[in-house]
Design an enzyme around this catalytic site. Structure first.
Site, short mmCIF file in Angstrom:
data_model
loop_
_atom_site.label_atom_id
_atom_site.label_comp_id
_atom_site.label_asym_id
_atom_site.label_seq_id
_atom_site.Cartn_x
_atom_site.Cartn_y
_atom_site.Cartn_z
N LYS A 221 0.82 -1.23 0.00
CA LYS A 221 0.00 0.00 0.00
C LYS A 221 0.85 1.27 0.00
O LYS A 221 2.01 1.27 0.39
CB LYS A 221 -0.94 -0.03 1.20
CG LYS A 221 -2.03 -1.09 1.01
CD LYS A 221 -3.40 -0.62 1.37
CE LYS A 221 -4.43 -1.60 0.84
NZ LYS A 221 -5.42 -1.98 1.82
N ARG A 255 -4.62 -10.09 3.80
CA ARG A 255 -4.87 -9.98 2.34
C ARG A 255 -3.58 -9.49 1.69
O ARG A 255 -3.15 -8.37 1.94
CB ARG A 255 -6.02 -9.00 2.10
CG ARG A 255 -6.42 -8.89 0.63
CD ARG A 255 -7.56 -7.90 0.45
NE ARG A 255 -7.98 -7.83 -0.94
CZ ARG A 255 -7.37 -7.07 -1.86
NH1 ARG A 255 -6.33 -6.32 -1.54
NH2 ARG A 255 -7.80 -7.05 -3.10
C1 9MG Z 1 -9.96 -4.67 -2.28
N1 9MG Z 1 -9.06 -4.28 -1.21
C2 9MG Z 1 -7.93 -3.53 -1.33
N2 9MG Z 1 -7.37 -3.35 -0.13
C3 9MG Z 1 -8.15 -4.01 0.77
C4 9MG Z 1 -8.13 -4.19 2.15
O1 9MG Z 1 -7.18 -3.63 2.90
N3 9MG Z 1 -9.09 -4.92 2.74
C5 9MG Z 1 -10.07 -5.48 1.99
N4 9MG Z 1 -11.01 -6.20 2.63
N5 9MG Z 1 -10.17 -5.33 0.65
C6 9MG Z 1 -9.22 -4.61 0.07
#
Ligand code: 9MG
Length: 278
Positions: A221, A255
């Site tokens: 990110k 994720r």
């Molecule tokens: C689609 N997406 C992109 N970043 C995310 C995150 O941090 N959490 C979730 N649930 N979906 C995400």
């Protein structure tokens, strides 16, 4: 044993789970559209499963800051061939969408989970999930992807995100979605500054009182880019450090883009915690 019920799957929450990301978009910040072609996306998903992913998250609309929405038809056209290609896999496939029409099409095509960055806010979304057996991730986002990073403000980010998630989970329960199908997520990077993201990470344990498994997404990110000065494809080390901190804070689902490396982090963390590795 705590489990996450996702369609025909029962996932053991006694150990951390890895959700591997497959973006079927031309403009993803993290992989630059490499899996826009459905064949590439399907083979990438297979690779992530071999590397140890417990869930595959397929998305057809970019949610990076500044991203513009695509039409429902376009989103469905992007993801359906990928879901078809993954029909035989023995892992739950999640669909990353906020549209009820897309949820329904994906669930018909075999998806077992909905990952909604808007926490089922769209009219019909909560019903689409309630009428199925799928799991759902309710994520916090302040604003819209197109504008969310324009000076987001909170008096107390942890309190605000916590009460948002409590309210959304309550609504989901009232709509008939059982507790064992619900996951919550503070939404790192979604309408939050770097300071907000780190405050949430530092105090992640406080979300455990909500009583739902916590999903954390830090992988590649922009907060990590700001911190390290590195582009998305050079943020692996920073992503792994954040993943470890999220585990320490009680996250049970990570994720991520880099499944194999995240599995190694989990193995080290489990050894440190005195748990058998998975
Ligand atoms: C689609 N997406 C992109 N970043 C995310 C995150 O941090 N959490 C979730 N649930 N979906 C995400």
């Amino acid at each position: 044993m705590a489990v996450l019920a996702a369609g025909r799957f029962r996932l053991d929450l006694g150990r951390p789970l890895v959700m591997g990301v497959v973006n079927v978009t031309p403009d993803s910040f993290s992989d630059g559209g490499r899996f826009f072609d459905s064949k590439n996306a399907v083979s990438h998903a297979h690779r992530l499963i071999e590397e140890g992913a417990d869930i595959i998250d397929v998305g057809g609309e970019s949610s990076r800051p500044g991203a513009l929405p695509v039409s429902v038809a376009e989103e469905i056209d992007r993801i359906l061939p990928v879901l078809d290609g993954l029909k035989g896999v023995d892992k739950p496939v999640s669909v990353d969408t906020r549209r009820p029409e897309v949820m329904q099409a994906a669930l018909r095509a075999g998806a077992s989970m909905v990952n909604d960055i808007e926490a089922l806010a769209a009219p019909g979304a909560i019903e689409a999930v309630a009428q199925s057996q799928c799991a759902v991730c309710l994520m916090h986002m302040k604003g819209e992807p197109a504008t969310m990073q324009r000076q987001p403000h909170y008096d107390d980010v942890v309190a605000e995100v916590g009460s948002f998630l409590r309210e959304k989970a309550q609504k989901a329960l009232q709509a008939g979605i059982p507790r064992e199908r619900i996951v919550v997520d503070p939404g790192f990077g979604f309408g939050k500054t770097a300071a907000h993201n780190f405050e949430l990470l530092r105090r992640l344990k406080e979300f455990s009182s909500l009583g739902f498994p916590i999903l954390a997404g830090w992988s590649r990110k922009s907060t990590l880019g700001k911190l390290t000065g590195r582009p998305a494809d050079e943020r692996l080390a920073a992503s792994l450090a954040a993943a470890l901190l999220a585990l320490q804070g009680g996250a049970t689902i990570l994720r991520v883009h880099d499944v194999k490396e995240t599995r190694d982090v989990i193995a080290v963390w489990q050894a440190y915690e005195g748990q058998a590795s998975t």
